[in-house]
Design a protein around this motif. Structure first.
Motif, PDB file in Angstrom:
ATOM      1  N   GLN A  27      90.713 -32.846 -37.933  1.00  7.49           N
ATOM      2  CA  GLN A  27      90.070 -31.386 -37.711  1.00  7.49           C
ATOM      3  C   GLN A  27      90.080 -30.935 -36.144  1.00  7.49           C
ATOM      4  O   GLN A  27      90.420 -29.913 -35.824  1.00  7.49           O
ATOM      5  N   ASN A  29      92.612 -31.979 -34.171  1.00 13.53           N
ATOM      6  CA  ASN A  29      93.936 -31.687 -33.858  1.00 13.53           C
ATOM      7  C   ASN A  29      94.264 -30.296 -34.384  1.00 13.53           C
ATOM      8  O   ASN A  29      94.895 -29.410 -33.791  1.00 13.53           O
ATOM      9  N   GLU A  30      93.859 -29.840 -35.518  1.00 13.95           N
ATOM     10  CA  GLU A  30      93.909 -28.311 -36.133  1.00 13.95           C
ATOM     11  C   GLU A  30      93.346 -27.332 -35.069  1.00 13.95           C
ATOM     12  O   GLU A  30      93.609 -26.371 -35.048  1.00 13.95           O
ATOM     13  N   SER A  31      92.047 -27.655 -34.806  1.00 14.18           N
ATOM     14  CA  SER A  31      91.232 -26.960 -33.746  1.00 14.18           C
ATOM     15  C   SER A  31      92.345 -26.702 -32.427  1.00 14.18           C
ATOM     16  O   SER A  31      92.422 -25.737 -32.061  1.00 14.18           O
ATOM     17  N   GLU A  33      95.331 -27.040 -32.095  1.00 10.88           N
ATOM     18  CA  GLU A  33      96.751 -26.112 -32.395  1.00 10.88           C
ATOM     19  C   GLU A  33      96.160 -24.722 -32.474  1.00 10.88           C
ATOM     20  O   GLU A  33      96.837 -24.025 -32.163  1.00 10.88           O
TER      21      GLU A  33
END
Length: 137
Positions: A27, A29-31, A33
């Protein structure tokens, strides 16, 4: 509560924390990105370079667990260092340079903002320049 039950409860809690860690990391990492994508909107990637002139850096942006973004003029240089999962926007970056440039593989030490204690390091990789896309007439 007897010791065996207490030990089992402690182990179960630790196991749940470990099981949740990959999800939390994903989560974050997605944030990161998503934040990087928003920052780069309207820009296109150029050919990666191994160094950028440190005297011309006007701003540095830390994207948690993802990248370092350096502004040089109107160009944003994105560096995805090794150990990027150590990046935290609350840390202070301490860079030791051997020339007047930031280069691959210079290292950047991370220091806690409130205590200035060592908080890890990252090793710079190639810098990808992102320039604004010119629109037609």
């Amino acid at each position: 509560m007897n010791r065996n039950i207490m030990a089992a409860a402690t182990l179960a809690t630790a196991a749940m924390g470990m099981a949740a860690s990959p999800t939390l990391a994903a989560q974050q990492n997605e944030s990161g990105e998503a934040e990087l994508a928003k920052l780069l909107e309207g820009r296109e990637a150029g050919t990666p370079v191994s160094c950028i002139p440190s005297t011309q850096i006007r701003q540095t942006h830390v994207i948690d667990k993802t990248a370092l973004v350096y502004r040089v003029g109107n160009t944003l240089y994105v560096n995805r260092p090794s150990q990027a999962d150590a990046l935290d926007g609350d840390d202070i970056l301490v860079t030791r340079q051997h020339t007047g440039q930031l280069c691959r593989p210079d290292s950047v030490e991370l220091r806690d903002r409130s205590t200035f204690f060592y908080d890890g390091f990252v090793v710079l990789q190639d810098f990808v320049p992102y320039r604004k896309v010119k629109t037609g007439n």
